[in-house]
Design a protein around this motif. Structure first.
Motif, PDB file in Angstrom:
ATOM      1  N   GLN A  15      49.746  42.385  32.698  1.00 52.78           N
ATOM      2  CA  GLN A  15      50.778  42.144  33.695  1.00 52.78           C
ATOM      3  C   GLN A  15      51.973  43.061  33.464  1.00 52.78           C
ATOM      4  OE1 GLN A  15      50.044  37.862  32.533  1.00 52.78           O
ATOM      5  NE2 GLN A  15      51.193  37.578  34.443  1.00 52.78           N
ATOM      6  N   LYS A  16      52.691  43.312  34.531  1.00 54.77           N
ATOM      7  CA  LYS A  16      53.830  44.225  34.483  1.00 54.77           C
ATOM      8  C   LYS A  16      54.836  43.860  33.393  1.00 54.77           C
ATOM      9  CE  LYS A  16      53.732  45.629  39.336  1.00 54.77           C
ATOM     10  NZ  LYS A  16      54.531  45.655  40.584  1.00 54.77           N
ATOM     11  N   ASP A  17      55.133  42.565  33.222  1.00 56.78           N
ATOM     12  CA  ASP A  17      56.148  42.181  32.236  1.00 56.78           C
ATOM     13  C   ASP A  17      55.760  42.549  30.810  1.00 56.78           C
ATOM     14  OD1 ASP A  17      58.332  41.367  33.671  1.00 56.78           O
ATOM     15  OD2 ASP A  17      57.864  39.224  33.575  1.00 56.78           O
ATOM     16  N   PHE A  18      54.468  42.663  30.511  1.00 63.52           N
ATOM     17  CA  PHE A  18      54.029  43.028  29.163  1.00 63.52           C
ATOM     18  C   PHE A  18      53.902  44.537  28.973  1.00 63.52           C
ATOM     19  CE2 PHE A  18      52.148  38.675  29.481  1.00 63.52           C
ATOM     20  CZ  PHE A  18      52.992  38.102  28.548  1.00 63.52           C
ATOM     21  N   HIS A  42      33.210  48.632  33.333  1.00 63.46           N
ATOM     22  CA  HIS A  42      32.460  47.414  33.032  1.00 63.46           C
ATOM     23  C   HIS A  42      32.079  46.675  34.314  1.00 63.46           C
ATOM     24  CE1 HIS A  42      33.767  46.944  28.548  1.00 63.46           C
ATOM     25  NE2 HIS A  42      33.249  48.126  28.813  1.00 63.46           N
ATOM     26  N   ALA A  43      33.021  46.565  35.250  1.00 59.92           N
ATOM     27  CA  ALA A  43      32.723  45.892  36.523  1.00 59.92           C
ATOM     28  C   ALA A  43      31.599  46.620  37.257  1.00 59.92           C
ATOM     29  CB  ALA A  43      33.983  45.819  37.385  1.00 59.92           C
ATOM     30  N   GLU A  44      31.648  47.945  37.221  1.00 56.17           N
ATOM     31  CA  GLU A  44      30.632  48.726  37.931  1.00 56.17           C
ATOM     32  C   GLU A  44      29.249  48.632  37.293  1.00 56.17           C
ATOM     33  OE1 GLU A  44      32.561  52.563  38.122  1.00 56.17           O
ATOM     34  OE2 GLU A  44      33.477  52.076  40.067  1.00 56.17           O
ATOM     35  N   THR A  45      29.200  48.258  36.004  1.00 58.42           N
ATOM     36  CA  THR A  45      27.891  48.095  35.361  1.00 58.42           C
ATOM     37  C   THR A  45      27.404  46.648  35.382  1.00 58.42           C
ATOM     38  OG1 THR A  45      28.875  47.881  33.155  1.00 58.42           O
ATOM     39  CG2 THR A  45      28.204  50.098  33.853  1.00 58.42           C
ATOM     40  N   GLY A  46      28.141  45.783  36.087  1.00 64.10           N
ATOM     41  CA  GLY A  46      27.661  44.424  36.289  1.00 64.10           C
ATOM     42  C   GLY A  46      28.302  43.332  35.449  1.00 64.10           C
ATOM     43  N   HIS A  47      29.308  43.671  34.660  1.00 61.99           N
ATOM     44  CA  HIS A  47      29.974  42.611  33.892  1.00 61.99           C
ATOM     45  C   HIS A  47      30.667  41.634  34.847  1.00 61.99           C
ATOM     46  CE1 HIS A  47      30.551  44.965  29.870  1.00 61.99           C
ATOM     47  NE2 HIS A  47      29.440  45.353  30.481  1.00 61.99           N
ATOM     48  N   TRP A  48      30.653  40.372  34.476  1.00 63.76           N
ATOM     49  CA  TRP A  48      31.485  39.398  35.152  1.00 63.76           C
ATOM     50  C   TRP A  48      32.911  39.616  34.658  1.00 63.76           C
ATOM     51  CZ3 TRP A  48      28.958  33.864  35.200  1.00 63.76           C
ATOM     52  CH2 TRP A  48      27.746  33.919  35.896  1.00 63.76           C
ATOM     53  N   MET A  49      33.893  39.521  35.541  1.00 66.23           N
ATOM     54  CA  MET A  49      35.267  39.839  35.187  1.00 66.23           C
ATOM     55  C   MET A  49      36.173  38.618  35.371  1.00 66.23           C
ATOM     56  SD  MET A  49      34.770  43.055  34.417  1.00 66.23           S
ATOM     57  CE  MET A  49      36.442  43.609  34.143  1.00 66.23           C
ATOM     58  N   PHE A  50      36.837  38.248  34.290  1.00 60.01           N
ATOM     59  CA  PHE A  50      37.847  37.191  34.325  1.00 60.01           C
ATOM     60  C   PHE A  50      39.167  37.816  33.888  1.00 60.01           C
ATOM     61  CE2 PHE A  50      34.327  34.485  34.708  1.00 60.01           C
ATOM     62  CZ  PHE A  50      34.700  33.153  34.832  1.00 60.01           C
ATOM     63  N   PHE A  51      40.199  37.666  34.690  1.00 63.92           N
ATOM     64  CA  PHE A  51      41.522  38.195  34.379  1.00 63.92           C
ATOM     65  C   PHE A  51      42.462  37.022  34.165  1.00 63.92           C
ATOM     66  CE2 PHE A  51      39.283  41.180  37.054  1.00 63.92           C
ATOM     67  CZ  PHE A  51      39.479  42.388  36.407  1.00 63.92           C
ATOM     68  N   THR A  52      43.028  36.903  32.958  1.00 67.22           N
ATOM     69  CA  THR A  52      44.018  35.844  32.754  1.00 67.22           C
ATOM     70  C   THR A  52      45.383  36.390  33.135  1.00 67.22           C
ATOM     71  OG1 THR A  52      44.605  36.300  30.445  1.00 67.22           O
ATOM     72  CG2 THR A  52      42.681  34.865  30.840  1.00 67.22           C
ATOM     73  N   ARG A  53      46.226  35.476  33.575  1.00 66.85           N
ATOM     74  CA  ARG A  53      47.570  35.844  33.990  1.00 66.85           C
ATOM     75  C   ARG A  53      48.539  34.813  33.412  1.00 66.85           C
ATOM     76  NH1 ARG A  53      47.878  36.930  40.252  1.00 66.85           N
ATOM     77  NH2 ARG A  53      47.335  34.735  40.254  1.00 66.85           N
ATOM     78  N   ASP A  54      49.393  35.269  32.493  1.00 70.42           N
ATOM     79  CA  ASP A  54      50.445  34.425  31.943  1.00 70.42           C
ATOM     80  C   ASP A  54      51.301  33.954  33.112  1.00 70.42           C
ATOM     81  OD1 ASP A  54      51.492  33.361  29.522  1.00 70.42           O
ATOM     82  OD2 ASP A  54      53.117  34.829  29.543  1.00 70.42           O
ATOM     83  N   THR A  55      51.513  32.651  33.218  1.00 70.94           N
ATOM     84  CA  THR A  55      52.165  32.098  34.403  1.00 70.94           C
ATOM     85  C   THR A  55      53.181  31.044  33.985  1.00 70.94           C
ATOM     86  OG1 THR A  55      50.153  32.493  35.686  1.00 70.94           O
ATOM     87  CG2 THR A  55      51.738  30.925  36.600  1.00 70.94           C
ATOM     88  N   GLU A  78      57.168  36.300  40.768  1.00 68.29           N
ATOM     89  CA  GLU A  78      58.056  37.440  40.566  1.00 68.29           C
ATOM     90  C   GLU A  78      57.224  38.680  40.239  1.00 68.29           C
ATOM     91  OE1 GLU A  78      61.339  36.685  37.949  1.00 68.29           O
ATOM     92  OE2 GLU A  78      61.973  34.929  39.097  1.00 68.29           O
ATOM     93  N   ASP A  79      57.823  39.857  40.394  1.00 64.69           N
ATOM     94  CA  ASP A  79      57.089  41.107  40.249  1.00 64.69           C
ATOM     95  C   ASP A  79      56.431  41.260  38.872  1.00 64.69           C
ATOM     96  OD1 ASP A  79      56.216  43.629  41.383  1.00 64.69           O
ATOM     97  OD2 ASP A  79      57.623  44.569  39.980  1.00 64.69           O
ATOM     98  N   GLY A  80      57.120  40.875  37.807  1.00 68.43           N
ATOM     99  CA  GLY A  80      56.572  41.015  36.461  1.00 68.43           C
ATOM    100  C   GLY A  80      55.338  40.173  36.201  1.00 68.43           C
ATOM    101  N   TRP A  81      55.109  39.175  37.023  1.00 67.08           N
ATOM    102  CA  TRP A  81      53.941  38.285  36.912  1.00 67.08           C
ATOM    103  C   TRP A  81      52.669  38.973  37.414  1.00 67.08           C
ATOM    104  CZ3 TRP A  81      51.699  35.475  41.283  1.00 67.08           C
ATOM    105  CH2 TRP A  81      50.792  34.477  40.923  1.00 67.08           C
ATOM    106  N   ASN A  82      52.836  39.979  38.266  1.00 72.62           N
ATOM    107  CA  ASN A  82      51.689  40.646  38.879  1.00 72.62           C
ATOM    108  C   ASN A  82      50.904  41.463  37.861  1.00 72.62           C
ATOM    109  OD1 ASN A  82      52.110  39.782  41.595  1.00 72.62           O
ATOM    110  ND2 ASN A  82      53.850  41.178  41.693  1.00 72.62           N
TER     111      ASN A  82
END
Length: 190
Positions: A15-18, A42-55, A78-82
């Motif tokens: 995320q932007k804030d980090f 990784h996504a293009e080779t078939g991995h499942w993708m999980f993105f965590t977001r500090d909230t 807020e923008d830094g959360w993105n």
């Protein structure tokens, strides 16, 4: 017939804030493009993708975490959360079989194992179909290690890899310390 094995990426708090925001980190700035390219590959080779977001809520400074880390960051909406634009741009156009964003209120997401199990069930898969979990992101010494430990407890027989060149700690020393701790807990550090 043997079921196709799944490789699952957990991309932690890119995320932007980090990177450039409230908790700006030169190491994250230096590797975010490489991290984004890795996620895309990784996504293009078939991995499942999980993105965590500090909230965090607007009253973050009143929370336990906020009293101990008194820097407002990743305030929801807020923008830094993105997510970082490098990651967003890299992932645009990829079509992984599974792509989830998980908002988490603190360092480790205690619900992450349940979210993974829900996806496995939705795709008629079992835990034994998980070939490995690959973890990378920010900060190695706080959220990466916390989520890795949650996943190690939930999936004790699953291979879990940490991509050290796609991580950044608060400092280089705490990054190395976290990698050593995860190595001691039988994670594969690459």
């Amino acid at each position: 017939m043997e079921s196709e094995k799944i490789i699952l990426d957990i991309v932690v708090d890119v995320q932007k804030d980090f990177i450039t925001g409230a908790l700006a980190n030169p190491a994250a700035q230096a590797n975010v493009a490489h991290l984004a390219d890795t996620a895309k590959a990784h996504a293009e080779t078939g991995h499942w993708m999980f993105f965590t977001r500090d909230t965090h809520p607007d009253n973050y400074l009143e929370t336990r975490e906020g009293r101990h880390l008194p820097v407002e960051h990743c305030i929801e909406g807020e923008d830094g959360w993105n997510l970082a634009p490098e990651l967003e741009n890299a992932m645009a156009g990829t079509e992984p079989a599974v792509c989830r964003v998980i908002n988490k209120a603190t360092f480790g997401s205690y619900m992450l194992p349940s979210d993974i199990l829900d996806e496995l069930m939705a795709h008629n898969k079992a835990v034994t179909d998980l070939e490995k979990i690959v973890i990378y992101g920010y900060c190695t010494d706080i959220c990466v290690i916390s989520n890795a430990m949650v996943l190690r407890a939930a999936f004790p027989e699953t291979e879990i890899e940490i991509l050290s060149d796609c991580c950044a700690g608060v400092t280089p020393d705490t990054h190395r310390t976290a990698l050593d701790a995860m190595r001691a807990c039988q994670f594969t550090i690459l």
